[in-house]
Design a protein around this motif. Structure first.
Motif, PDB file in Angstrom:
ATOM      1  N   VAL A   1       0.710  -1.036  -0.297  1.00  0.00           N
ATOM      2  CA  VAL A   1       0.131   0.001  -0.029  1.00  0.00           C
ATOM      3  C   VAL A   1       0.895   1.095   0.123  1.00  0.00           C
ATOM      4  N   SER A   2       0.689   2.232  -0.945  1.00  0.00           N
ATOM      5  CA  SER A   2       1.312   3.440  -1.162  1.00  0.00           C
ATOM      6  C   SER A   2       0.793   4.351  -0.369  1.00  0.00           C
ATOM      7  N   GLU A   3       1.433   5.553  -0.123  1.00  0.00           N
ATOM      8  CA  GLU A   3       0.993   6.774   0.414  1.00  0.00           C
ATOM      9  C   GLU A   3       0.450   7.383  -0.826  1.00  0.00           C
ATOM     10  N   PRO A   4      -0.740   8.389  -0.441  1.00  0.00           N
ATOM     11  CA  PRO A   4      -1.126   9.091  -1.825  1.00  0.00           C
ATOM     12  C   PRO A   4      -0.148  10.213  -2.353  1.00  0.00           C
ATOM     13  N   ASP A   5       1.083   9.669  -2.644  1.00  0.00           N
ATOM     14  CA  ASP A   5       2.176  10.603  -2.853  1.00  0.00           C
ATOM     15  C   ASP A   5       2.456  11.065  -4.386  1.00  0.00           C
ATOM     16  N   ALA A   8      -6.169   1.187  -7.882  1.00  0.00           N
ATOM     17  CA  ALA A   8      -5.771   2.469  -7.945  1.00  0.00           C
ATOM     18  C   ALA A   8      -6.707   3.604  -7.502  1.00  0.00           C
ATOM     19  N   ASN A   9      -6.082   4.185  -6.536  1.00  0.00           N
ATOM     20  CA  ASN A   9      -6.990   5.532  -5.794  1.00  0.00           C
ATOM     21  C   ASN A   9      -6.722   6.699  -6.237  1.00  0.00           C
ATOM     22  N   LEU A  10      -7.824   7.459  -6.985  1.00  0.00           N
ATOM     23  CA  LEU A  10      -7.536   8.775  -7.558  1.00  0.00           C
ATOM     24  C   LEU A  10      -8.357   9.907  -6.991  1.00  0.00           C
ATOM     25  N   SER A  11      -7.612  10.918  -6.730  1.00  0.00           N
ATOM     26  CA  SER A  11      -8.682  12.144  -6.199  1.00  0.00           C
ATOM     27  C   SER A  11      -8.212  13.448  -7.186  1.00  0.00           C
ATOM     28  N   ILE A  12      -8.898  14.440  -7.006  1.00  0.00           N
ATOM     29  CA  ILE A  12      -8.412  15.830  -7.445  1.00  0.00           C
ATOM     30  C   ILE A  12      -8.426  16.770  -6.520  1.00  0.00           C
ATOM     31  N   LEU A  22      -6.980  16.740   1.252  1.00  0.00           N
ATOM     32  CA  LEU A  22      -7.336  15.666  -0.111  1.00  0.00           C
ATOM     33  C   LEU A  22      -8.621  15.736  -0.446  1.00  0.00           C
ATOM     34  N   GLY A  23      -8.898  15.371  -1.691  1.00  0.00           N
ATOM     35  CA  GLY A  23     -10.232  15.240  -2.384  1.00  0.00           C
ATOM     36  C   GLY A  23     -10.680  13.907  -1.956  1.00  0.00           C
ATOM     37  N   THR A  24     -12.154  13.682  -2.366  1.00  0.00           N
ATOM     38  CA  THR A  24     -12.693  12.285  -2.219  1.00  0.00           C
ATOM     39  C   THR A  24     -12.167  11.543  -3.285  1.00  0.00           C
ATOM     40  N   ARG A  25     -11.854  10.429  -2.960  1.00  0.00           N
ATOM     41  CA  ARG A  25     -11.043   9.692  -4.069  1.00  0.00           C
ATOM     42  C   ARG A  25     -12.101   8.377  -4.511  1.00  0.00           C
ATOM     43  N   THR A  26     -11.686   7.924  -5.529  1.00  0.00           N
ATOM     44  CA  THR A  26     -12.526   6.615  -6.071  1.00  0.00           C
ATOM     45  C   THR A  26     -11.484   5.623  -6.223  1.00  0.00           C
ATOM     46  N   SER A  44     -20.426   1.295  -3.245  1.00  0.00           N
ATOM     47  CA  SER A  44     -19.871   2.309  -2.895  1.00  0.00           C
ATOM     48  C   SER A  44     -18.759   1.788  -1.462  1.00  0.00           C
ATOM     49  N   LYS A  45     -17.958   2.685  -1.289  1.00  0.00           N
ATOM     50  CA  LYS A  45     -16.849   2.032  -0.537  1.00  0.00           C
ATOM     51  C   LYS A  45     -16.863   1.675   0.814  1.00  0.00           C
ATOM     52  N   GLU A  46     -16.465   0.537   1.102  1.00  0.00           N
ATOM     53  CA  GLU A  46     -16.595  -0.092   2.462  1.00  0.00           C
ATOM     54  C   GLU A  46     -15.568   0.507   3.251  1.00  0.00           C
TER      55      GLU A  46
HETATM   56  P1  ADP Z   1      -8.641   1.706   2.565  1.00  0.00           P
HETATM   57  O1  ADP Z   1      -8.679   1.431   3.997  1.00  0.00           O
HETATM   58  O2  ADP Z   1     -10.050   2.305   2.252  1.00  0.00           O
HETATM   59  O3  ADP Z   1      -8.051   0.738   1.810  1.00  0.00           O
HETATM   60  P2  ADP Z   1      -6.358   3.401   2.817  1.00  0.00           P
HETATM   61  O4  ADP Z   1      -6.424   4.594   3.748  1.00  0.00           O
HETATM   62  O5  ADP Z   1      -5.600   2.381   3.337  1.00  0.00           O
HETATM   63  O6  ADP Z   1      -7.950   3.140   2.470  1.00  0.00           O
HETATM   64  O7  ADP Z   1      -6.046   4.188   1.327  1.00  0.00           O
HETATM   65  C1  ADP Z   1      -5.951   2.970   0.322  1.00  0.00           C
HETATM   66  C2  ADP Z   1      -5.074   3.520  -0.822  1.00  0.00           C
HETATM   67  O8  ADP Z   1      -5.761   4.718  -1.131  1.00  0.00           O
HETATM   68  C3  ADP Z   1      -3.733   4.014  -0.131  1.00  0.00           C
HETATM   69  O9  ADP Z   1      -2.888   3.602  -1.314  1.00  0.00           O
HETATM   70  C4  ADP Z   1      -3.634   5.603  -0.259  1.00  0.00           C
HETATM   71  O10 ADP Z   1      -2.391   6.132  -0.772  1.00  0.00           O
HETATM   72  C5  ADP Z   1      -4.776   5.977  -1.341  1.00  0.00           C
HETATM   73  N1  ADP Z   1      -5.701   7.280  -0.953  1.00  0.00           N
HETATM   74  C6  ADP Z   1      -6.074   7.392   0.461  1.00  0.00           C
HETATM   75  N2  ADP Z   1      -6.699   8.756   0.121  1.00  0.00           N
HETATM   76  C7  ADP Z   1      -6.532   9.057  -1.213  1.00  0.00           C
HETATM   77  C8  ADP Z   1      -7.047  10.117  -1.656  1.00  0.00           C
HETATM   78  N3  ADP Z   1      -7.562  11.420  -1.148  1.00  0.00           N
HETATM   79  N4  ADP Z   1      -6.595  10.442  -3.072  1.00  0.00           N
HETATM   80  C9  ADP Z   1      -5.893   9.464  -3.607  1.00  0.00           C
HETATM   81  N5  ADP Z   1      -5.461   8.382  -2.971  1.00  0.00           N
HETATM   82  C10 ADP Z   1      -5.922   8.161  -1.840  1.00  0.00           C
END
Ligand code: ADP
Ligand code: MG
Length: 477
Positions: free
Chosen positions: A155-159, A196-200, A208-212, A263-265
């Motif tokens: 799991v990566s950071e949202p970097d 892949a998690n993406l937000s803007i 951070l914005g809301t991600r999908t 919807s995201k759990e």
């Molecule tokens: P979950 O517990 O729902 O899996 P996490 O916080 O563990 O959520 O994050 C899962 C992934 O989503 C990680 O790789 C994180 O970097 C990424 N992520 C979290 N928030 C955002 C965001 N706002 N935009 C993009 N990616 C995000």
């Protein structure tokens, strides 16, 4: 409005163990459905999981390769949900105390700069089975061969701040786990899958914005396309007054679009709790040290060693260290006596091109590194020119033998005897008075014409450097 892209990836790598993470069943790909599911994988009541030590060692290898914090203790937890391909009603995963903690990986950006991407954690878990819909009318088939296959979820950071960075990061993780020998990297067979998690967010904004979340992407090309589609979709949505909802979406490669799945759990929906059937994993420093001792040279180290040891450009060093087999091939070519820079060229351009054209893998190459090295030595010592070498390369490729025997049998030795070359040049000059006149009148481009004539007369065997020198001398008389 200027938007900034924010991406975080969760990558599931299938570990290259012999058997499953909690049972002795095989994980080999492609067996008859349910032929590799034992009572543990089937979730029979009363059975007990036994942790596969090899999976733990592979996770630790990965942890060391990203300089991660590795705790002394990690815990397996039950992640509860209902699905037909999950007979136990829970997946064994890790929640609190994963085996690999915070680490990082450096990626290369297109402009040549580098960026450090944070890795939040990597945890061990079991894969679920598969639901099959295609061959069943009005029903679904369940194949539990994959159930219990060991996965390392990274799991990566949202970097990441662009789609290019996200793809570069995914590629780099892929390269790393394959180098480490902990994953076969086969994306078609599902050994490496990306969520892949993406937000803007508006440029300059910190929150951070809301991600999908885009699920289960199994190629780098699809990853790039899915993210492109999703980025556009979110921007259009927000710019037309809407709001992104946090959800899981599926990328449909055929339609090149993403669709809402659910919807995201939240984590608490899963009622995680420590699995009472499994003991905590304790890692002592001796174990970690012995794994450290057995680590192979990693891609970044290899790349910088190639650059310094062989005097290669960063680009060539990067290309040649993309995979271990390629790097090994290159080093064996040099060890066979070939000049390092020339070897780099021939391995990437000539050999790479020929393999590409014929659809062969490097491991299937009809030319061994020793044979290639033998050929390149003959360019370096002026026995043949680079041009003739291409002919010899083709002959080796089609199985005619080694460079030396082909050069001998076909009479390809370069003519380095100045007297012989001079005689041929004199004849060419005598036969082409008009061109000589034009050359002397200033049309110096014609030098190429004369060189061509000499080469034709010698079937390409004259030393090009010699030919140029003598020709110029005679024409400028
Ligand atoms: P979950 O517990 O729902 O899996 P996490 O916080 O563990 O959520 O994050 C899962 C992934 O989503 C990680 O790789 C994180 O970097 C990424 N992520 C979290 N928030 C955002 C965001 N706002 N935009 C993009 N990616 C995000
Ligand atoms: Mg997650």
């Amino acid at each position: 409005m200027q938007w900034e892209t924010v991406i975080g990836l969760e990558i599931h790598t299938q570990l290259a163990t012999q058997s499953k993470i909690f049972s002795g069943a095989s994980i080999a790909y492609g067996a008859e459905p349910n032929a590799q599911a034992c009572i543990v994988d089937l979730g029979f009541p009363g059975v007990l999981p036994v942790l596969n030590e090899a999976a733990v060692d592979m996770a630790l290898k990965f942890g060391l390769s990203i300089n991660a914090e590795i705790g002394e203790r990690s815990i397996f937890a039950r992640k509860n949900y209902f699905y037909p391909d999950l007979p136990k009603g829970y997946q064994i995963s890790q929640f609190e105390l994963p085996i690999v903690g915070k680490g990082s990986l450096t990626i290369d950006r297109e402009d040549g700069s580098q960026k450090v991407i944070g890795i939040t954690r990597a945890h061990l878990e079991e894969d679920a089975g598969k639901s099959l819909h295609e061959d069943f009318h009005g029903m679904s088939g369940i194949d539990l061969n994959r159930a219990g296959t060991p996965l390392l979820e990274i799991v990566s950071e949202p970097d990441m701040r662009s789609i290019k960075e996200a793809v570069a990061y995914a590629r780099k993780i892929h390269q790393l786990v394959v180098y480490l020998g902990i994953c076969d990297g086969n994306m078609q067979e599902g050994s490496f899958r990306v969520d892949a998690n993406l937000s803007i967010r508006p440029k300059g904004e910190e929150a951070l914005g809301t991600r999908t979340e885009l699920k289960n992407i199994n190629s780098f090309r699809f990853l790039e396309r899915a993210l492109n589609y999703e980025l556009e979709r979110q921007i259009d949505l927000v710019e037309s007054g809407g709001q992104v909802v946090q959800e899981t979406r599926l990328y449909d490669a055929d339609k090149d679009e993403t669709r809402s799945m659910r919807s995201k759990e939240e984590a608490n929906d899963y009622r995680y709790f420590p699995d009472p059937d499994l003991l905590p994993v304790e890692i002592d420093s001796a174990r970690l040290e012995s794994i450290r001792q057995g680590m192979p040279e990693l891609p970044d180290e290899k790349r910088s060693r190639f650059a310094s040891e062989y005097g290669l450009s960063a680009e060539d060093a990067g290309k040649l260290t993309l995979s271990r087999p390629l790097a090994d091939y290159y080093e064996s070519t040099v060890a066979a006596g070939a000049e390092p820079k020339m070897s780099a060229n021939w391995v990437t351009v000539e050999l790479g091109g020929a393999l590409n054209k014929t659809g062969l893998e490097l491991s299937e190459s009809p030319i061994s590194p020793e044979q290639l090295g033998g050929l390149l030595k003959r360019i370096a010592d002026n026995t043949i020119s680079g041009k003739i070498a291409k002919q010899v390369f083709e002959a080796i490729w089609s199985g005619e033998g080694d460079a030396d025997s082909i050069i001998e049998a076909r009479g390809l030795k370069q003519i380095t005897d100045t007297g012989a070359i001079e005689a041929i040049i004199d004849k060419v000059i005598a036969d082409n008075p008009k061109q000589v006149e034009q050359f002397k009148g200033g049309k110096e481009k014609l030098l190429g014409f004369f060189v061509g004539q000499v080469m034709k007369a010698t079937q390409g065997k004259a030393n090009p450097g010699e030919v140029n020198k003598i020709l110029l001398g005679k024409l400028k008389d």
